[in-house]
Design a protein around this motif. Structure first.
Motif, PDB file in Angstrom:
ATOM      1  N   MET A   1      -1.656  -5.045  -4.720  1.00 48.96           N
ATOM      2  CA  MET A   1      -1.710  -5.315  -3.282  1.00 48.96           C
ATOM      3  C   MET A   1      -2.071  -6.783  -3.031  1.00 48.96           C
TER       4      MET A   1
ATOM      5  N   LEU B   1       0.810  -1.229   0.000  1.00 45.24           N
ATOM      6  CA  LEU B   1       0.000   0.000   0.000  1.00 45.24           C
ATOM      7  C   LEU B   1       0.839   1.272   0.000  1.00 45.24           C
ATOM      8  N   VAL B   2       2.046   1.205   0.531  1.00 41.70           N
ATOM      9  CA  VAL B   2       2.873   2.412   0.577  1.00 41.70           C
ATOM     10  C   VAL B   2       4.109   2.324  -0.316  1.00 41.70           C
ATOM     11  N   SER B   3       4.237   1.220  -1.069  1.00 34.13           N
ATOM     12  CA  SER B   3       5.471   1.042  -1.841  1.00 34.13           C
ATOM     13  C   SER B   3       5.250   0.813  -3.327  1.00 34.13           C
ATOM     14  N   TYR B   4       4.149   0.170  -3.686  1.00 30.95           N
ATOM     15  CA  TYR B   4       3.974  -0.210  -5.087  1.00 30.95           C
ATOM     16  C   TYR B   4       2.933   0.657  -5.761  1.00 30.95           C
ATOM     17  N   THR B   5       3.104   0.840  -7.041  1.00 31.32           N
ATOM     18  CA  THR B   5       2.130   1.611  -7.797  1.00 31.32           C
ATOM     19  C   THR B   5       1.451   0.684  -8.810  1.00 31.32           C
ATOM     20  N   ASN B   6       2.088   0.492  -9.954  1.00 26.63           N
ATOM     21  CA  ASN B   6       1.441  -0.150 -11.076  1.00 26.63           C
ATOM     22  C   ASN B   6       2.487  -0.975 -11.800  1.00 26.63           C
TER      23      ASN B   6
ATOM     24  N   ALA C   1       9.199   3.111  -8.512  1.00 29.99           N
ATOM     25  CA  ALA C   1       8.095   2.429  -7.825  1.00 29.99           C
ATOM     26  C   ALA C   1       7.331   1.514  -8.796  1.00 29.99           C
TER      27      ALA C   1
END
Lengths: 388, 388
Positions: free
Chosen positions: B251, B25-30, B38
């Motif tokens: 996620m 939730l605080v580290s990955y985007t897409n 990221a």
């Protein structure tokens, strides 16, 4: 990291959303399967999310809010469920491949007829083309609400009137608009809205949906376990089960539901205003850079932020710098995350003649700051001066 | 709450899984969209999850691990992607509606031929029927690895040999088996395995997948944004993109990947042994209740836990008590969560003649305890005595 790729996925989520996800992890089990308390609680939470979403989008019937894993799935279910041999569809060159590829597949496998409304040099739709393309077999207009490339907002009210006049369904891809600008399906005559949860609705990935605000009965897409009518050989015909097979993403839906709460609490207008402040500040900071070419209606940014009709996207190319080089440079030298390339929207690049270089896209969220914008303006100016 | 509905979804997740979800939730985007750190990190995490899953299931090629939102979607993609007019399929009466409904739809829309191998009174497949049903147009055997009703494990090694001998594809629904018992696709000749993430793999809802361990090129199902080949009118033909359209549930995949790590660390054999200890303890505690009728091979439970070949499910009916009444009573009076009814598996109830009363199902996880089992035994005995 300065994160300006919010049109792909919003990175920073409201605390309410992460809290809801963590609550779901220890509280909910499975919706619609099981009659014990935790299962019933899960079912209630999912139903409340349907109610919230129907209300959020101005739709009448919560049971016609269908959960999907993203907007692409929502659009696939909608388009393959609606169009058959003998149908004609009017769409636009601003569409994402999540609309184009299903339409092309319908064209090649079922002979569905397709026409695409064009754009001008600012990315504005050529609205007079909609009626020109209407044929006796035209079934629907499928339209991107906000272009993920230009940030231009389609005039849905106007297109809705054309659809109504000619008795066509109006299908809207709200991937970029849902949560960013107000949408009222009842008022604008949208029959089906497809949305994703992980962008401006602040939900987690793996969420999205379809909101049906008409009597359309879409064909089933995925079929399987439904928790009800187990001895029926077919997927149950009632919404939402008609289009939802298998176990729902409960944790994701809980997060999405909290995202809606956050937006309602903060106010849609306040969110749009904040985003437009950032858009305007960014645009004003870079507009005079030598050789910059924007891909949207710049005049609209002259309004006060609360009155700007634009998505939270600023796209441009800088002289001879390929968009991918600009993105790499910003990422590697400044830790600024943006997107370059085609953005899965091929026809808009054909219209802009940017197939080769792509377009650099900066997309903002309510959680971005003016400081981040200013730092990025400075970086772009430096790159512009130093690039050979 | 004592939670014995783990066959629907495991409720308690390992700490590693919730930690991974919160990290995501605080580290990955897409994944696969964007070239900033990221996004690249997200892509690497997803690729590592594919590598882990391929290895976990004894498959060769991580790029043929396809992420879906659940097993139902995996099975829809597989079955609609594999079978066409002129094909015949052999399946079994133990299948879930996530297999049956796609097959029935293929039968009604494309004329695909279907035959279902039966079971005996203990839920054991009538293995001699597989070869009897083979025709010149038979393309594949589609088989449920562990019945979600009886807990009986299908002898995949044996069926795999039949499939190989007759040059048929072997498609396995591993919804109940993945994570609960060891699966080696290379060794058993499974061509395609469909799994869900939220059951014995300890991932969150909204996750699942397809593992392809052969050269089968399934037809595309959903088409849309792929992040690559944007100017191709079709979904890219390469796996995994061929079958993955739209933004992945990052996620969820991070959580699933941590679930695999937890199982690898704990040991598949240790997990199965623990589950069989609970199954055996539960069975021994209730087997002598007057009028109890079990739906599995009771002899197999006489082995030592580590040698028991059974899923972590004990199903039964108690005298004249409808399964839904038993479940309600356990839920309301004892806060014990179990499942009653048809479990989305209609044909097995026809075989057991339990269409009306359904079957009460108790399903266990590694995180359940002997104390929970003992308390439940006591509750069932009380209900049995007091029910009129």
């Amino acid at each position: 990291m300065i994160y300006f790729d919010n049109a792909a996925t919003t990175f920073k989520k409201p605390k309410e959303v992460t809290d809801a996800i963590n609550y779901a992890l220890v509280s909910y089990t499975n919706s619609g399967r099981g009659a014990y308390k935790a299962a019933l609680d899960s079912g209630r939470m999912v139903y409340e999310a349907r109610v919230k979403l129907a209300s959020f989008f101005g739709a009448c019937d919560p049971s016609r809010v269908i959960f999907t894993s993203n907007a692409t799935e929502a659009l696939n279910i909608t388009l393959f469920g609606l169009f058959h041999t003998g149908d004609h569809v009017i769409s636009t060159v601003t569409e994402h491949n999540s609309v184009l590829r299903p339409l092309y597949k319908l064209e090649s496998t079922k002979g569905v007829g397709l026409d695409f409304v064009g754009i001008d040099e600012c990315g504005r739709l050529k609205y007079d083309e909609f009626e020109k393309y209407i044929r006796s077999d035209t079934k629907a207009i499928v339209i991107n609400h906000i272009s993920n490339v230009s940030g231009e907002i389609a005039d849905i009210e106007y297109v809705g009137k054309i659809a109504k006049k000619h008795n066509l369904y109006l299908i809207v891809d709200a991937s970029q608009s849902a949560g960013s600008i107000n949408i009222d399906m009842n008022k604008t005559g949208i029959d089906i809205l497809c949305f994703t949860g992980h962008k401006s609705l602040f939900g987690p990935g793996g969420t999205g949906g379809i909101v049906i605000n008409s009597d359309i009965m879409l064909d089933t897409f995925k079929v399987g376990g439904s928790g009800v009518q187990s001895f029926n050989k077919n997927q149950p015909s009632e919404y939402p089960t008609r289009l939802e097979a298998g176990t729902l993403n409960i944790m994701g839906i809980a997060g999405l539901s909290a995202g809606i709460d956050f937006i309602n609490k903060t106010g849609k207008a306040n969110i749009h205003k904040k985003e437009m402040q950032l858009v305007k500040r960014f645009y004003n900071g870079i507009k005079d850079i030598d050789g910059i070419r924007f891909y949207f209606d710049k005049e609209s940014l002259e309004n006060e932020p609360e009155n700007i009709r634009h998505g939270s996207i600023v796209s441009f190319n800088l002289k001879k710098i390929p968009s991918a080089d600009l993105a790499d440079c910003l990422g590697e030298d400044y830790d600024i995350a943006i997107r370059a390339g085609a953005h899965c929207a091929p026809l808009i690049h054909k219209a802009f003649h940017t197939e080769k270089e792509g377009i650099a896209r900066f997309s903002f969220s309510y959680f971005n700051t003016e400081e981040e914008v200013d730092e990025t303006i400075k970086a772009i100016k430096e790159i512009s001066l130093n690039y050979r």
